[in-house]
Motif scaffolding. Structure first.
Motif, PDB file in Angstrom:
ATOM      1  N   ASP A  91       0.914  -1.141   0.112  1.00 22.33           N
ATOM      2  CA  ASP A  91      -0.074   0.057   0.045  1.00 22.33           C
ATOM      3  C   ASP A  91       0.833   1.238   0.146  1.00 22.33           C
ATOM      4  O   ASP A  91       0.409   2.302  -0.393  1.00 22.33           O
ATOM      5  CB  ASP A  91      -1.002  -0.027   1.119  1.00 22.33           C
ATOM      6  CG  ASP A  91      -1.868  -0.944   0.934  1.00 22.33           C
ATOM      7  OD1 ASP A  91      -2.290  -1.513   0.168  1.00 22.33           O
ATOM      8  OD2 ASP A  91      -2.581  -1.569   2.187  1.00 22.33           O
ATOM      9  N   ARG A  92       2.014   1.278   0.851  1.00 24.42           N
ATOM     10  CA  ARG A  92       2.999   2.290   0.716  1.00 24.42           C
ATOM     11  C   ARG A  92       3.752   2.655  -0.705  1.00 24.42           C
ATOM     12  O   ARG A  92       3.736   3.669  -1.126  1.00 24.42           O
ATOM     13  CB  ARG A  92       4.051   2.111   1.804  1.00 24.42           C
ATOM     14  CG  ARG A  92       4.745   3.311   2.000  1.00 24.42           C
ATOM     15  CD  ARG A  92       5.460   3.325   3.456  1.00 24.42           C
ATOM     16  NE  ARG A  92       6.069   1.768   3.736  1.00 24.42           N
ATOM     17  CZ  ARG A  92       7.145   1.352   3.386  1.00 24.42           C
ATOM     18  NH1 ARG A  92       8.076   2.297   2.703  1.00 24.42           N
ATOM     19  NH2 ARG A  92       7.654   0.228   3.766  1.00 24.42           N
ATOM     20  N   LEU A  93       4.020   1.617  -0.925  1.00 23.11           N
ATOM     21  CA  LEU A  93       5.077   1.618  -2.388  1.00 23.11           C
ATOM     22  C   LEU A  93       4.283   1.285  -3.625  1.00 23.11           C
ATOM     23  O   LEU A  93       4.876   1.671  -4.795  1.00 23.11           O
ATOM     24  CB  LEU A  93       6.146   0.645  -2.308  1.00 23.11           C
ATOM     25  CG  LEU A  93       7.033   0.686  -1.045  1.00 23.11           C
ATOM     26  CD1 LEU A  93       8.242  -0.339  -1.088  1.00 23.11           C
ATOM     27  CD2 LEU A  93       7.705   2.336  -0.861  1.00 23.11           C
ATOM     28  N   ASN A  94       3.172   0.741  -3.546  1.00 27.51           N
ATOM     29  CA  ASN A  94       2.450   0.222  -4.944  1.00 27.51           C
ATOM     30  C   ASN A  94       2.976  -1.158  -5.122  1.00 27.51           C
ATOM     31  O   ASN A  94       4.232  -1.490  -4.616  1.00 27.51           O
ATOM     32  CB  ASN A  94       2.318   1.062  -6.110  1.00 27.51           C
ATOM     33  CG  ASN A  94       3.566   1.077  -6.966  1.00 27.51           C
ATOM     34  OD1 ASN A  94       4.218   0.246  -7.236  1.00 27.51           O
ATOM     35  ND2 ASN A  94       3.897   2.415  -7.241  1.00 27.51           N
ATOM     36  N   ILE A  95       2.541  -1.927  -5.730  1.00 27.83           N
ATOM     37  CA  ILE A  95       2.663  -3.368  -6.116  1.00 27.83           C
ATOM     38  C   ILE A  95       4.040  -3.547  -6.738  1.00 27.83           C
ATOM     39  O   ILE A  95       4.831  -4.424  -6.286  1.00 27.83           O
ATOM     40  CB  ILE A  95       1.634  -4.184  -6.444  1.00 27.83           C
ATOM     41  CG1 ILE A  95       1.850  -5.618  -6.625  1.00 27.83           C
ATOM     42  CG2 ILE A  95       1.313  -3.741  -8.041  1.00 27.83           C
ATOM     43  CD1 ILE A  95       2.106  -6.290  -5.506  1.00 27.83           C
ATOM     44  N   LEU A  96       4.111  -2.814  -7.796  1.00 32.32           N
ATOM     45  CA  LEU A  96       5.639  -2.828  -8.394  1.00 32.32           C
ATOM     46  C   LEU A  96       6.596  -2.411  -7.741  1.00 32.32           C
ATOM     47  O   LEU A  96       7.555  -3.120  -7.451  1.00 32.32           O
ATOM     48  CB  LEU A  96       5.434  -2.024  -9.797  1.00 32.32           C
ATOM     49  CG  LEU A  96       6.657  -2.121 -10.689  1.00 32.32           C
ATOM     50  CD1 LEU A  96       6.974  -3.445 -11.050  1.00 32.32           C
ATOM     51  CD2 LEU A  96       6.503  -1.079 -11.669  1.00 32.32           C
ATOM     52  N   GLY A  97       6.413  -1.239  -6.952  1.00 37.85           N
ATOM     53  CA  GLY A  97       7.544  -0.818  -5.894  1.00 37.85           C
ATOM     54  C   GLY A  97       7.826  -1.953  -4.870  1.00 37.85           C
ATOM     55  O   GLY A  97       8.979  -2.088  -4.477  1.00 37.85           O
TER      56      GLY A  97
END
Length: 221
Positions: A91-97
Motif C-alpha cells: 500500500d505504501r510503495l504500490n505493487i511494483l515498488g
C-alpha cells in the motif's frame, strides 16, 4: 498431471555465460494480483552445468508437483532466498515498488553474490547485467526454479493466514479475487491482511456505512 509440453532450457543463461557471468540468479514472484497477503519474490542460482531439471513454471503444475520440485530446487541450488512484501508495504510503495523491494532483499540475502540476473519481465533497477524476457518462468530453468520457491512459500504463508482469519477462505483462493473471497468481504469486511490500495478493497472501505433502521436504544430503558 503430466508435465507441460513447453519446457525450460538454458538459452538465457547461456547469453550471460558467453559474457563471462556464470553465477546467474533467476528471480520470480508470486501474488502480485492477489487482494490479500504478501507478494513473494524468490532468487535462485543453479549450478551452471546445463543439465536437465524437472523445474517448470509453477502455474503449470499441481500443488504436489510444486512441493516436490521446490524441495529439489533447495537441494541442488548454489544459493536461494525468498522475501515477502506485506500489504502495508504494498500500500505504501504500490505493487511494483513492493515487488522490486522484495526482489532487492532476496538478492541481497543470497549466500553467493550473483553476477547477472534473469527475471520474468521484471525490469529491476540494478547494476548487474539483466535479461527480462516475458514468460521467462516457462523458458528459463533459473526463473522456473525461482517461481517454484515463490509460489510454494507464499502458499504456505496463506495457509497460516487462513488459520488466523479462517472465514475468508485464504487456503482455497490464496487471496485472489475469487467469488468466495468477494462474498466473504461483503459479509465480514476488510481484514488486516488485505491490500487497502487495491481498487476492490478500497471501494469497500470507502462505501458509505449503512443507515440504522432500528433505534440504537430501546425507548423503555
Amino acid at each position: 498431471m503430466s508435465l507441460p509440453a513447453v519446457t525450460p532450457d538454458w538459452a538465457f543463461e547461456r547469453e550471460h555465460w558467453r559474457r563471462g557471468y556464470f553465477r546467474v540468479a533467476g528471480v520470480d514472484e508470486a501474488g502480485r494480483g492477489a487482494w490479500a497477503g504478501p507478494v513473494t519474490v524468490a532468487a535462485v542460482i543453479l549450478p551452471g552445468l546445463a543439465q536437465d531439471y524437472p523445474f517448470r513454471d509453477s502455474k503449470q503444475l499441481t500443488g504436489a508437483q510444486r512441493e516436490d520440485y521446490a524441495a529439489e530446487v533447495r537441494r541442488v541450488a548454489v544459493a536461494y532466498a525468498v522475501e515477502h512484501a506485506f500489504p502495508d508495504e504494498i500500500d505504501r510503495l504500490n505493487i511494483l515498488g513492493a515487488t522490486h523491494a522484495a526482489a532487492a532483499r532476496a538478492l541481497a540475502r543470497l549466500s553467493v553474490a550473483p553476477q547477472a540476473l534473469i527475471t520474468d519481465y521484471l525490469k529491476l533497477r540494478t547494476d548487474l547485467p539483466l535479461l527480462a524476457p516475458p514468460k521467462a518462468d516457462a523458458l528459463s530453468y533459473s526463473v522456473a526454479a525461482a517461481s517454484l520457491l515463490a509460489k510454494t512459500e507464499r502458499d504456505a504463508l496463506m495457509l497460516e493466514l487462513d488459520r488466523q482469519y479462517p472465514d475468508y477462505g485464504f487456503a482455497a483462493h490464496k487471496g485472489y479475487g475469487a467469488p468466495a473471497h468477494r462474498a466473504a468481504l461483503q459479509e465480514l469486511g476488510v481484514s488486516p491482511v488485505h491490500r487497502r490500495s487495491y481498487a476492490p478493497i478500497r471501494a469497500l472501505l470507502e462505501a458509505p456505512a449503512p443507515l440504522f433502521t432500528e433505534p440504537l436504544f430501546s425507548e423503555d430503558k
